[in-house]
Design a protein around this motif. Structure first.
Motif, PDB file in Angstrom:
ATOM      1  N   VAL A 243      13.192  14.665 -52.226  1.00 43.87           N
ATOM      2  CA  VAL A 243      12.532  13.498 -51.622  1.00 43.87           C
ATOM      3  C   VAL A 243      13.273  12.254 -52.071  1.00 43.87           C
ATOM      4  CG1 VAL A 243      10.372  12.248 -51.289  1.00 43.87           C
ATOM      5  CG2 VAL A 243      10.327  14.707 -51.763  1.00 43.87           C
TER       6      VAL A 243
ATOM      7  N   VAL B  94      21.014   7.360 -54.463  1.00 40.93           N
ATOM      8  CA  VAL B  94      22.138   7.958 -55.187  1.00 40.93           C
ATOM      9  C   VAL B  94      21.699   9.263 -55.865  1.00 40.93           C
ATOM     10  CG1 VAL B  94      23.841   7.643 -57.002  1.00 40.93           C
ATOM     11  CG2 VAL B  94      23.236   5.731 -55.525  1.00 40.93           C
TER      12      VAL B  94
ATOM     13  N   ILE C 149      14.969  14.466 -47.678  1.00 43.95           N
ATOM     14  CA  ILE C 149      14.085  13.657 -46.823  1.00 43.95           C
ATOM     15  C   ILE C 149      14.185  12.195 -47.252  1.00 43.95           C
ATOM     16  CG2 ILE C 149      11.719  13.379 -45.970  1.00 43.95           C
ATOM     17  CD1 ILE C 149      11.175  16.218 -47.223  1.00 43.95           C
TER      18      ILE C 149
ATOM     19  N   GLY D 250      21.687   6.628 -48.963  1.00 46.77           N
ATOM     20  CA  GLY D 250      22.301   5.782 -49.987  1.00 46.77           C
ATOM     21  C   GLY D 250      21.303   4.945 -50.791  1.00 46.77           C
TER      22      GLY D 250
ATOM     23  N   THR E 259      18.610   2.301 -52.451  1.00 49.14           N
ATOM     24  CA  THR E 259      18.724   0.904 -52.848  1.00 49.14           C
ATOM     25  C   THR E 259      20.190   0.524 -53.016  1.00 49.14           C
ATOM     26  OG1 THR E 259      16.655   1.144 -54.062  1.00 49.14           O
ATOM     27  CG2 THR E 259      18.019  -0.762 -54.627  1.00 49.14           C
ATOM     28  N   CYS E 260      20.935   1.374 -53.726  1.00 48.01           N
ATOM     29  CA  CYS E 260      22.306   1.058 -54.119  1.00 48.01           C
ATOM     30  C   CYS E 260      23.173   0.715 -52.907  1.00 48.01           C
ATOM     31  CB  CYS E 260      22.893   2.236 -54.884  1.00 48.01           C
ATOM     32  SG  CYS E 260      24.583   1.971 -55.391  1.00 48.01           S
TER      33      CYS E 260
ATOM     34  N   GLY F 244      21.557  -2.916 -52.657  1.00 48.46           N
ATOM     35  CA  GLY F 244      21.806  -3.101 -54.092  1.00 48.46           C
ATOM     36  C   GLY F 244      23.271  -3.263 -54.423  1.00 48.46           C
ATOM     37  N   CYS F 245      23.796  -2.269 -55.161  1.00 52.73           N
ATOM     38  CA  CYS F 245      25.179  -2.299 -55.666  1.00 52.73           C
ATOM     39  C   CYS F 245      26.185  -2.773 -54.620  1.00 52.73           C
ATOM     40  CB  CYS F 245      25.632  -0.909 -56.116  1.00 52.73           C
ATOM     41  SG  CYS F 245      24.371   0.176 -56.781  1.00 52.73           S
TER      42      CYS F 245
ATOM     43  N   LYS G 204      28.001  -6.430 -54.354  1.00 55.35           N
ATOM     44  CA  LYS G 204      29.406  -6.519 -54.783  1.00 55.35           C
ATOM     45  C   LYS G 204      30.293  -7.076 -53.678  1.00 55.35           C
ATOM     46  CE  LYS G 204      27.632  -5.592 -57.862  1.00 55.35           C
ATOM     47  NZ  LYS G 204      26.355  -5.094 -58.375  1.00 55.35           N
TER      48      LYS G 204
ATOM     49  N   THR H 231       9.018  10.005 -44.061  1.00 57.24           N
ATOM     50  CA  THR H 231       8.345   9.747 -45.335  1.00 57.24           C
ATOM     51  C   THR H 231       7.620  11.012 -45.769  1.00 57.24           C
ATOM     52  OG1 THR H 231       8.007   7.490 -44.627  1.00 57.24           O
ATOM     53  CG2 THR H 231       6.696   8.230 -46.508  1.00 57.24           C
ATOM     54  N   ALA H 232       7.922  11.454 -47.003  1.00 55.41           N
ATOM     55  CA  ALA H 232       7.352  12.721 -47.471  1.00 55.41           C
ATOM     56  C   ALA H 232       6.194  12.488 -48.431  1.00 55.41           C
ATOM     57  CB  ALA H 232       8.441  13.533 -48.168  1.00 55.41           C
TER      58      ALA H 232
ATOM     59  N   GLY I  46      13.183   6.574 -56.510  1.00 48.87           N
ATOM     60  CA  GLY I  46      13.783   5.299 -56.883  1.00 48.87           C
ATOM     61  C   GLY I  46      12.840   4.254 -57.457  1.00 48.87           C
TER      62      GLY I  46
ATOM     63  N   TYR J  37       9.145   3.719 -58.362  1.00 46.72           N
ATOM     64  CA  TYR J  37       8.418   3.718 -57.099  1.00 46.72           C
ATOM     65  C   TYR J  37       8.000   5.135 -56.725  1.00 46.72           C
ATOM     66  CZ  TYR J  37       7.575   3.233 -52.095  1.00 46.72           C
ATOM     67  OH  TYR J  37       7.006   3.263 -50.846  1.00 46.72           O
TER      68      TYR J  37
ATOM     69  N   LEU K   2       3.425   9.091 -52.248  1.00 48.93           N
ATOM     70  CA  LEU K   2       4.069  10.392 -52.426  1.00 48.93           C
ATOM     71  C   LEU K   2       3.039  11.521 -52.582  1.00 48.93           C
ATOM     72  CD1 LEU K   2       6.919  11.602 -52.726  1.00 48.93           C
ATOM     73  CD2 LEU K   2       6.836  11.040 -55.153  1.00 48.93           C
TER      74      LEU K   2
HETATM   75  P1  FAD Z   1      16.991   4.527 -54.869  1.00 50.14           P
HETATM   76  O1  FAD Z   1      18.379   4.146 -54.630  1.00 50.14           O
HETATM   77  O2  FAD Z   1      15.951   3.479 -54.903  1.00 50.14           O
HETATM   78  O3  FAD Z   1      16.635   5.604 -53.723  1.00 50.14           O
HETATM   79  C1  FAD Z   1      15.369   6.120 -53.526  1.00 50.14           C
HETATM   80  C2  FAD Z   1      15.208   6.420 -52.049  1.00 50.14           C
HETATM   81  O4  FAD Z   1      14.019   7.177 -51.872  1.00 50.14           O
HETATM   82  C3  FAD Z   1      15.047   5.158 -51.201  1.00 50.14           C
HETATM   83  O5  FAD Z   1      16.045   5.095 -50.208  1.00 50.14           O
HETATM   84  C4  FAD Z   1      13.656   5.305 -50.599  1.00 50.14           C
HETATM   85  O6  FAD Z   1      13.582   4.837 -49.262  1.00 50.14           O
HETATM   86  C5  FAD Z   1      13.418   6.808 -50.655  1.00 50.14           C
HETATM   87  N1  FAD Z   1      12.002   7.182 -50.716  1.00 50.14           N
HETATM   88  C6  FAD Z   1      11.051   6.697 -51.565  1.00 50.14           C
HETATM   89  N2  FAD Z   1       9.863   7.315 -51.351  1.00 50.14           N
HETATM   90  C7  FAD Z   1      10.085   8.205 -50.348  1.00 50.14           C
HETATM   91  C8  FAD Z   1       9.248   9.139 -49.671  1.00 50.14           C
HETATM   92  N3  FAD Z   1       7.946   9.300 -50.009  1.00 50.14           N
HETATM   93  N4  FAD Z   1       9.785   9.879 -48.687  1.00 50.14           N
HETATM   94  C9  FAD Z   1      11.098   9.741 -48.343  1.00 50.14           C
HETATM   95  N5  FAD Z   1      11.926   8.886 -48.941  1.00 50.14           N
HETATM   96  C10 FAD Z   1      11.434   8.126 -49.936  1.00 50.14           C
HETATM   97  N6  FAD Z   1      23.332   0.018 -60.220  1.00 50.14           N
HETATM   98  C11 FAD Z   1      24.593   0.204 -60.633  1.00 50.14           C
HETATM   99  O7  FAD Z   1      24.876   1.201 -61.283  1.00 50.14           O
HETATM  100  N7  FAD Z   1      25.577  -0.702 -60.342  1.00 50.14           N
HETATM  101  C12 FAD Z   1      25.328  -1.829 -59.637  1.00 50.14           C
HETATM  102  O8  FAD Z   1      26.232  -2.624 -59.391  1.00 50.14           O
HETATM  103  C13 FAD Z   1      24.000  -2.061 -59.189  1.00 50.14           C
HETATM  104  N8  FAD Z   1      23.707  -3.156 -58.478  1.00 50.14           N
HETATM  105  C14 FAD Z   1      22.433  -3.335 -58.031  1.00 50.14           C
HETATM  106  C15 FAD Z   1      22.149  -4.502 -57.335  1.00 50.14           C
HETATM  107  C16 FAD Z   1      20.870  -4.739 -56.872  1.00 50.14           C
HETATM  108  C17 FAD Z   1      20.585  -6.005 -56.101  1.00 50.14           C
HETATM  109  C18 FAD Z   1      19.841  -3.770 -57.127  1.00 50.14           C
HETATM  110  C19 FAD Z   1      18.451  -4.005 -56.621  1.00 50.14           C
HETATM  111  C20 FAD Z   1      20.118  -2.629 -57.837  1.00 50.14           C
HETATM  112  C21 FAD Z   1      21.411  -2.393 -58.308  1.00 50.14           C
HETATM  113  N9  FAD Z   1      21.737  -1.261 -59.055  1.00 50.14           N
HETATM  114  C22 FAD Z   1      23.015  -1.087 -59.502  1.00 50.14           C
HETATM  115  C23 FAD Z   1      20.734  -0.226 -59.367  1.00 50.14           C
HETATM  116  C24 FAD Z   1      20.851   0.973 -58.386  1.00 50.14           C
HETATM  117  O9  FAD Z   1      20.678   0.496 -57.070  1.00 50.14           O
HETATM  118  C25 FAD Z   1      19.809   2.027 -58.707  1.00 50.14           C
HETATM  119  O10 FAD Z   1      19.889   2.404 -60.051  1.00 50.14           O
HETATM  120  C26 FAD Z   1      20.009   3.271 -57.833  1.00 50.14           C
HETATM  121  O11 FAD Z   1      19.906   2.931 -56.472  1.00 50.14           O
HETATM  122  C27 FAD Z   1      18.987   4.339 -58.190  1.00 50.14           C
HETATM  123  O12 FAD Z   1      19.103   5.430 -57.335  1.00 50.14           O
HETATM  124  P2  FAD Z   1      17.833   6.331 -56.978  1.00 50.14           P
HETATM  125  O13 FAD Z   1      18.346   7.349 -56.026  1.00 50.14           O
HETATM  126  O14 FAD Z   1      17.146   6.750 -58.192  1.00 50.14           O
HETATM  127  O15 FAD Z   1      16.820   5.358 -56.221  1.00 50.14           O
END
Ligand code: FAD
Ligand code: NAD
Length: 471
Positions: free
Chosen positions: A12, A16, A35, A42, A44-45, A49-50, A54, A117-118, A148, A281, A285
């Motif tokens: 889910v 990243v 899902i 991709g 937030t990143c 985000g990232c 950048k 959305t799961a 995330g 977040y 869920l």
């Molecule tokens: P996320 O990337 O948040 O992905 C989670 C995904 O799950 C989301 O796409 C969401 O839509 C999906 N989701 C949530 N609930 C559900 C559901 N119920 N069903 C289906 N889908 C769902 N980190 C770095 O290392 N370097 C950087 O330069 C950097 N720059 C950043 C800049 C900004 C402005 C921000 C906000 C963050 C930055 N980060 C950076 C942090 C980085 O973005 C996060 O650490 C990273 O995205 C975490 O990955 P994740 O997969 O855990 O979560």
């Protein structure tokens, strides 16, 4: 696969953590489904985000450099104009290319991708609300939660992503604000504050603590960073808290006071960026349907193998413990899949680098001085300034330093802290040294090409066990 068919792994979240786990699982031959509700992969990143930050950091730096740092280099340019719309388009091009690239990798590695959305229906079943309308359900022998994080809101201010913004608004403003106040002098505040300051906004950063940079940054490096950013035009109010805000008018008013009480004042800005941290977040869920709980910071609780108390459900990335960084999420994704397929996996949390992409960049790995003092570790320090490095001099980009912290007795590297041009690339060498348990002498006796910025890295190591040559 049909809804009734059981997958080896259902993930889910396609951020990243989620997309890397999906690709790795596909490579290992698992029948895997990812899902994602956003409509693009991709997380937030890549989306907000990232990557977009950048792109804006790179292009706003070029703009600022052309304006203020080109004439003495023998480059005379005519009218330099900002085309913000085009700068945003360039950002979107890099984001779209990368998110589409992951879809391609999913196909290549036989990952099933469901846009929706799961929510947990039971311990093995996810009910999915499809983005294109309708519903389906997916069953998994194993499930990874990789949902995330989100920006922490500021009580009393309503985020509209125009006047009161999070990082998501800060990567998409359609004009340069006259005055911007940033609440929180952490990584997001300093990166996005830099972008808008370079493009012409008057930026003031209000930080509750006595130091900028967020958690982990070494105090000496943070002080250096603040000095350099202040020279670039950013203003700082440290030890200051925002007591309340009024966003009812066109201008946002913030009532601030000294963190320990006392001095009060009202600050005004046309845009306020709320950058006080992010929180895990898991909304919607359906955790309650399977009896999974979160801790007091909203994080899912896991053991050392990423398992929740329901062992076939694992959690990786920002929605569980540890630094909220993309490369941390990526390491966890690979390790969690390896726990499934091989029975073992490993992430060295002491060797996860941090990089702040301002100019100069700030990068570090391992422990900082305050942490070593608190742990009662006896350590020695070696530093080398970029002003004594030939390549930095050639580039007329000499601000910053490299700092090594090593065990006083064994010389083993404990932490490396850099502020300087390309620090984010240079720290990779430090991470490798830490991973291999290197001493500063191991680094100091390793040949580094001349003339490179990396020689400052070598010389700082030399300064820790002996003396640097050029300083
Ligand atoms: P996320 O990337 O948040 O992905 C989670 C995904 O799950 C989301 O796409 C969401 O839509 C999906 N989701 C949530 N609930 C559900 C559901 N119920 N069903 C289906 N889908 C769902 N980190 C770095 O290392 N370097 C950087 O330069 C950097 N720059 C950043 C800049 C900004 C402005 C921000 C906000 C963050 C930055 N980060 C950076 C942090 C980085 O973005 C996060 O650490 C990273 O995205 C975490 O990955 P994740 O997969 O855990 O979560
Ligand atoms: P952060 O934790 O880095 O910084 C938040 C800052 O806000 C801290 O310095 C804190 O003391 C301050 N603060 C908290 N409450 C405050 C208040 N009421 N008034 C004034 N100051 C207050 O968080 P962030 O900058 O929002 O970033 C969130 C996450 O995103 C971080 O985990 C970060 O690692 C990640 N991120 C990483 C990168 C990168 O790796 N280059 C870039 C952007 C974001």
């Amino acid at each position: 696969a049909t809804p009734a068919e059981e997958r080896d792994l259902v993930i889910v979240g396609g951020g990243v953590a989620g997309y890397v786990a999906a690709i790795k699982a596909g490579q290992e031959g698992l029948k895997v489904t990812c899902i994602e509700k956003r409509g693009s992969l991709g997380g937030t990143c890549l989306n907000v985000g990232c990557i977009p930050s950048k792109s804006l950091l790179n292009n706003s730096h070029l703009y600022h450099q052309i304006l203020h740092d080109s004439k003495h280099r023998g480059i005379e340019v005519g009218d330099v104009k900002l085309n913000l719309g085009q700068m945003m388009k360039a950002k979107e091009t890099s984001v779209n290319g990368l998110t589409k690239g992951i879809e391609f990798l999913f196909k290549k590695n036989n990952v099933e991708y469901i846009k929706g959305t799961a929510a947990f229906a039971d311990e093995h079943t996810l009910a999915v609300n499809l983005v294109e309308g309708g519903e389906t359900s997916v069953r998994g022998k194993n499930i990874f939660i990789a949902t995330g994080s989100e920006s922490t809101p500021f009580p009393g201010l309503t985020i509209d992503e125009k006047k009161v913004i999070t990082s998501t608004g800060a990567i998409a403003l359609d004009k340069v604000p006259k005055k911007m106040i940033v609440i929180g002098g952490g990584i997001i505040g300093l990166e996005m504050g830099s972008v808008w300051s370079r493009l012409g906004a008057e930026v003031t950063v209000v930080e509750f603590l006595g130091q900028i940079g967020g958690p982990g940054m070494d105090v000496e490096i943070a002080k250096n960073t603040q000095k350099i950013l202040a020279k670039q035009g950013m203003k700082f109010k440290l030890n200051t808290k925002v007591a309340s805000g009024d966003d009812s008018g066109e201008i946002v008013k913030l009532h601030v006071e000294a963190a320990k009480g006392g001095k009060e004042e009202t600050l005004e800005a046309d845009v306020v960026l709320v950058a006080i941290g992010r929180r895990a977040y898991t909304s919607g869920l359906g955790l309650e349907n399977i009896g999974l709980e979160t801790d007091n910071r909203g994080r899912l609780v896991i053991d050392s193998e990423y398992r929740t108390k329901i062992p076939h459900i694992r959690v990786i990335g920002d929605c569980t413990f540890g630094p909220m960084l993309a490369h941390k999420a990526e390491e966890e994704a690979v390790a969690a899949v390896e726990f499934l397929t091989k029975g073992y996996g490993h992430v060295n949390y002491n060797a996860i680098p941090s990089v702040m992409y301002t100019h100069p960049e700030v990068a570090w790995v391992g422990q900082n001085e305050a942490e070593l003092k608190e742990a009662g570790v006896k350590y020695k320090v070696g530093t080398f300034p970029f002003s004594a490095n030939s390549r930095a001099k050639t580039n007329a980009d000499t601000e910053g330093m490299v700092k090594f912290l090593a065990d006083a007795e064994t010389d083993r590297i404990l932490g490396i802290h850099i502020i300087g041009p390309n620090a984010g690339e240079m720290i990779a060498e430090g991470v490798l040294a830490l991973e291999y348990g290197a001493s500063t002498e191991d680094v100091g006796r390793t040949s580094h090409a001349h003339p490179t910025l990396a020689e400052a890295f070598k010389e700082a190591a030399m300064a820790t066990y002996g003396k640097a040559i050029h300083y």
